[in-house]
Design a protein around this motif. Structure first.
Motif, PDB file in Angstrom:
ATOM      1  N   SER A 185       2.433   4.707   1.030  1.00 50.49           N
ATOM      2  CA  SER A 185       2.769   5.209   2.357  1.00 50.49           C
ATOM      3  C   SER A 185       3.139   6.678   2.337  1.00 50.49           C
ATOM      4  CB  SER A 185       3.914   4.397   2.942  1.00 50.49           C
ATOM      5  OG  SER A 185       5.035   4.482   2.096  1.00 50.49           O
TER       6      SER A 185
ATOM      7  N   GLU B 205      -4.521  -8.095   9.029  1.00 53.84           N
ATOM      8  CA  GLU B 205      -5.648  -8.353   8.132  1.00 53.84           C
ATOM      9  C   GLU B 205      -5.298  -7.996   6.694  1.00 53.84           C
ATOM     10  OE1 GLU B 205      -8.745  -6.026   9.845  1.00 53.84           O
ATOM     11  OE2 GLU B 205      -9.366  -7.594  11.277  1.00 53.84           O
ATOM     12  N   LYS B 206      -4.657  -6.852   6.516  1.00 56.15           N
ATOM     13  CA  LYS B 206      -4.289  -6.435   5.162  1.00 56.15           C
ATOM     14  C   LYS B 206      -3.263  -7.383   4.550  1.00 56.15           C
ATOM     15  CE  LYS B 206      -5.125  -1.514   6.023  1.00 56.15           C
ATOM     16  NZ  LYS B 206      -4.505  -0.172   6.181  1.00 56.15           N
ATOM     17  N   ASP B 207      -2.269  -7.783   5.352  1.00 57.03           N
ATOM     18  CA  ASP B 207      -1.211  -8.634   4.807  1.00 57.03           C
ATOM     19  C   ASP B 207      -1.707 -10.044   4.512  1.00 57.03           C
ATOM     20  OD1 ASP B 207       0.529  -6.564   4.848  1.00 57.03           O
ATOM     21  OD2 ASP B 207       1.871  -7.379   6.374  1.00 57.03           O
TER      22      ASP B 207
ATOM     23  N   TYR C 291      -3.844 -15.765   9.849  1.00 58.82           N
ATOM     24  CA  TYR C 291      -4.231 -14.616  10.670  1.00 58.82           C
ATOM     25  C   TYR C 291      -4.106 -14.935  12.164  1.00 58.82           C
ATOM     26  CZ  TYR C 291      -7.338 -11.171  12.861  1.00 58.82           C
ATOM     27  OH  TYR C 291      -7.873 -10.201  13.673  1.00 58.82           O
TER      28      TYR C 291
ATOM     29  N   ASP D 104      -3.867  -1.359  15.627  1.00 61.16           N
ATOM     30  CA  ASP D 104      -2.974  -1.132  14.485  1.00 61.16           C
ATOM     31  C   ASP D 104      -2.380  -2.450  13.997  1.00 61.16           C
ATOM     32  OD1 ASP D 104      -3.513   1.538  14.693  1.00 61.16           O
ATOM     33  OD2 ASP D 104      -1.622   2.056  15.710  1.00 61.16           O
TER      34      ASP D 104
ATOM     35  N   SER E 121      -5.080  -4.523  12.233  1.00 60.55           N
ATOM     36  CA  SER E 121      -5.375  -3.974  10.908  1.00 60.55           C
ATOM     37  C   SER E 121      -4.294  -4.341   9.906  1.00 60.55           C
ATOM     38  CB  SER E 121      -5.512  -2.450  11.004  1.00 60.55           C
ATOM     39  OG  SER E 121      -5.679  -1.872   9.728  1.00 60.55           O
ATOM     40  N   LEU E 122      -3.043  -4.260  10.337  1.00 65.64           N
ATOM     41  CA  LEU E 122      -1.935  -4.575   9.440  1.00 65.64           C
ATOM     42  C   LEU E 122      -1.921  -6.058   9.081  1.00 65.64           C
ATOM     43  CD1 LEU E 122       0.453  -3.238   8.033  1.00 65.64           C
ATOM     44  CD2 LEU E 122       1.839  -3.683  10.064  1.00 65.64           C
TER      45      LEU E 122
ATOM     46  N   GLU F  87       0.829  -1.188   0.000  1.00 66.35           N
ATOM     47  CA  GLU F  87       0.000   0.000   0.000  1.00 66.35           C
ATOM     48  C   GLU F  87       0.865   1.239   0.000  1.00 66.35           C
ATOM     49  OE1 GLU F  87      -2.226   0.670   3.568  1.00 66.35           O
ATOM     50  OE2 GLU F  87      -0.819  -0.474   4.765  1.00 66.35           O
TER      51      GLU F  87
ATOM     52  N   ASN G  88      -4.565 -10.909   3.544  1.00 70.40           N
ATOM     53  CA  ASN G  88      -5.384 -10.875   2.336  1.00 70.40           C
ATOM     54  C   ASN G  88      -4.583 -10.717   1.055  1.00 70.40           C
ATOM     55  OD1 ASN G  88      -7.940 -11.231   3.531  1.00 70.40           O
ATOM     56  ND2 ASN G  88      -8.037  -9.064   4.104  1.00 70.40           N
ATOM     57  N   ARG G  89      -3.264 -10.535   1.175  1.00 75.09           N
ATOM     58  CA  ARG G  89      -2.460 -10.402  -0.039  1.00 75.09           C
ATOM     59  C   ARG G  89      -1.189 -11.257   0.001  1.00 75.09           C
ATOM     60  NH1 ARG G  89      -1.664  -4.156   1.571  1.00 75.09           N
ATOM     61  NH2 ARG G  89      -0.055  -4.372   3.172  1.00 75.09           N
TER      62      ARG G  89
ATOM     63  N   GLN H 111       5.371  -5.955   8.886  1.00 76.87           N
ATOM     64  CA  GLN H 111       5.185  -6.424   7.516  1.00 76.87           C
ATOM     65  C   GLN H 111       6.389  -7.224   7.049  1.00 76.87           C
ATOM     66  OE1 GLN H 111       3.857  -2.585   5.651  1.00 76.87           O
ATOM     67  NE2 GLN H 111       2.333  -3.944   4.753  1.00 76.87           N
TER      68      GLN H 111
END
Length: 631
Positions: free
Chosen positions: A193, A373-375, A398, A367, A370-371, A191, A377-378, A415
């Motif tokens: 930054s 969840e995003k990672d 997860y 935080d 959220s991070l 994403e 999913n990809r 990340q």
């Protein structure tokens, strides 16, 4: 008083300049040296602390820290009298009287190298050389402090000991724009930054660890001159630079390239053969009746030479990642696993039981969640094990990462960790076992993800040192393309080559590396093997900064893992058989000197640079202060 945007990060009084007056003893100019942060740049500033008697200074050519002048573009020096006729002076330098006082000020971005004092001197001095060739007066730390100053400077520049001169340290600017472009092109994170990259060296946690922008346009104009051609240093300038930095090389600049003649070259690189993976029968033969692993060194060698049969990884990886002990029995492991299972689900319950109301006042957990969840999913979503929207493997990914936040509160989630977990989860096929194997893996590489980023900085410096030693020609080329900082290798080091190889290949590479069989920091030799393979493609095609980034990124899934493993081992043997291995190289790879071998001691203390369980931090060795009695 310093301006509001200035911040003094280091200050030391009792720092002297030694001047030589004709037919007289040295004159000592007492002063105070400071390192001043002015936003994105830092400056070294030295001012006298007392007014000296009038004199007409002459510069003694026999005195080791020779005087020279400083370009006023980014550095300045003031003195009371003109420079003696024997001194070097650029046309742009202006000297003028200033109450018989000297003052020195220069930006770290203009610093090319630092020469330290001889250990035989009663105190330490630092001699700064700028990129234009000017040499500043040596600063003598009569009361110690040179070590602390160089340590403070490392926040703004990379300082690397020359493998060819123990007293010379090369300085590489921390180029935030170059780093930003490196991360953009390498597509480390998914994403945008914004301006986070520009804050990397001042706030590495929220930048390097928080995510970097996706690649948008790697063909920027940074290294493109108005005529459309890539910028480069003139051949004669590069020849001067290289000859100063690499004693032992004769350099004959030609119109387009350099002919490098090494006086003491490495021997030929041997050919290395790989073996077949460890088979189920071999594995069985390495266990006694109660399940203890026997002949462990022979087993580790077999794994290093050929890897592990795919059907055995689920059973062997826990040993390599120190989840199981080699001398444990079947019964021991069953009991251990029961305890570890209880520990895991206890930690999992901790984050599962936090209510929405509690989480609304728990910013750090929000935080991290959220991070993750995003990672999740990809991460590897094109692989069958993780594809599909309702894939249960994504839930396991997860849950394991969230639970790791409970296991390691200090580090939490950063990340890149999802990349390390996904192959482990595929192999172990079990939530609990995958978690504890991830713990073992993170114990090896946690320095890659920690707040100060020292682990990553150290590895980049160590890799730079290896390139400098093994292939001066390639180092010169990378330097001429502003790529000697090795930023384009960042992704390799951060996530241990995960995105460069297919799943079967990265599993093979990781298990070979986890044996720690050949040397420490073997992953740096893997980097060298890839660079050696791609050297011709980069240099023959005259790739510039952006093109190197693109070329490295395009290597993903196109590297032969067996070829790289063979070449990396060959490079190690080539180094190990060299008669005079420089100490920085021995420290990086953990190679004993003849004296150490006779005494049965190691050349390095046990330390972890982020890529090996027993790697050594050999980024720089600072000149000792006055109070230090050993060198």
């Amino acid at each position: 008083m310093a301006a509001t945007n200035e911040r003094v990060v280091f200050e030391k009084e009792g720092v002297f300049i030694h001047t030589a007056v004709a037919n007289s003893d040295d004159t000592l100019l007492a002063g105070k040296v400071s390192l001043i942060d002015k936003g994105l740049e830092a400056y070294v500033d030295w001012k006298p602390t007392e007014t000296e008697t009038d004199f007409s200074p002459e510069y003694d050519p026999g005195y080791e820290p020779d005087w020279a002048v400083i370009s006023p573009t980014h550095a300045s020096i003031h003195q009371s009298q003109p420079v003696a006729s024997g001194s070097r002076q650029s046309e742009s330098v202006n000297f003028h009287a200033k109450k018989n006082r000297y003052a020195i000020n220069f930006s770290l971005s203009e610093l090319k190298s630092i020469r330290r004092s001889s250990p035989s001197l009663g105190w330490s001095y630092l001699l700064f050389v700028l990129k234009d060739g000017a040499t500043l007066p040596a600063l003598h730390f009569h009361e110690g402090g040179s070590k602390a100053m160089m340590k403070a400077m490392e926040k703004y520049v990379s300082i690397t000991r020359s493998p060819h001169d123990n007293r010379l340290f090369m300085v590489t600017p921390n180029d935030t724009e170059a780093l930003s472009r490196s991360f953009d092109e390498l597509q480390l994170f998914g994403e945008s930054s914004g301006d986070l990259v520009s804050k990397f060296f001042r706030d590495p946690y929220t930048t390097t660890l928080g995510g970097f922008s996706k690649v948008t346009n790697f063909l920027r104009d940074t290294l493109i001159a108005p005529n459309g051609h890539p910028t480069q240093r003139p051949p004669d300038e590069m020849a001067d630079l290289l000859s100063e930095e690499l004693p032992g090389l004769d350099i004959q600049p030609t119109e387009n390239e350099f002919d490098l003649i090494t006086r003491a070259s490495l021997g030929p690189r041997p050919d290395v053969e790989r073996r077949q993976p460890v088979s189920p029968e071999q594995w069985k033969n390495h266990q006694d009746g109660e399940g203890r692993v026997t002949s462990i060194p022979l087993l580790l060698e077999a794994i290093f030479r050929g890897g592990i049969h795919a059907s055995l990884r689920k059973e062997v990886w826990p040993f390599l990642l120190e989840y199981y002990k080699w001398d444990s029995t079947h019964k021991d492991r069953l009991e251990l696993r029961k305890r570890k299972e209880d520990d895991y689900f206890r930690m999992k319950l901790q984050w599962k039981s936090i209510t929405d109301d509690q989480e609304s006042r728990f910013t750090e957990l929000r935080d991290r969640r959220s991070l993750i969840e995003k990672d999740v999913n990809r991460t590897d979503r094109t692989h069958p094990f993780f594809e599909g929207e309702q894939n249960p493997s994504l839930t396991l990914l997860y849950d394991i990462l969230m639970t790791y936040c409970m296991y390691n509160f200090d580090l939490g989630y950063v990340q890149g960790m999802s990349d390390l977990l996904s192959p482990i989860l595929m192999v172990m096929e079990n939530e609990v076992d995958a978690f504890w194997c991830l713990v073992g893996f993170m114990d090896r590489v946690h320095h890659n993800f920690e707040t100060d980023q020292q682990g990553m900085k150290t590895q980049l410096i160590q890799l730079q040192t290896l390139v400098h030693f093994l292939d001066p020609q390639m180092y010169t080329y990378l330097e001429s393309k502003e790529s000697a900082n090795m930023y384009f290798c960042f992704r390799w080091l951060l996530i241990q080559f995960k995105r460069e190889f297919s799943f079967p290949d990265i599993m093979r590479l990781w298990e070979v590396h986890w044996t720690d069989y050949l040397c420490q920091n073997f992953h740096l030799l893997l980097c060298m093997a890839i660079l050696d393979t791609e050297k011709s493609a980069m240099m023959d095609n005259y790739l510039g900064f952006n093109e190197i980034l693109k070329h490295i990124n395009d290597l993903s899934m196109h590297i032969d893992v067996e070829d790289i493993l063979k070449k990396a081992e060959g490079i190690y043997i080539q180094i190990a058989e060299c008669k005079d291995i420089p100490k920085p190289i021995r420290d990086i790879l953990g190679i004993k000197s003849e004296r150490d071998a006779d005494n049965g001691t190691s050349t390095t203390e046990s330390a972890d640079s982020g890529g090996s369980a027993r790697s050594a931090d050999s980024s720089i060795e600072i000149v000792p202060d006055q109070e230090e009695t050993t060198f």
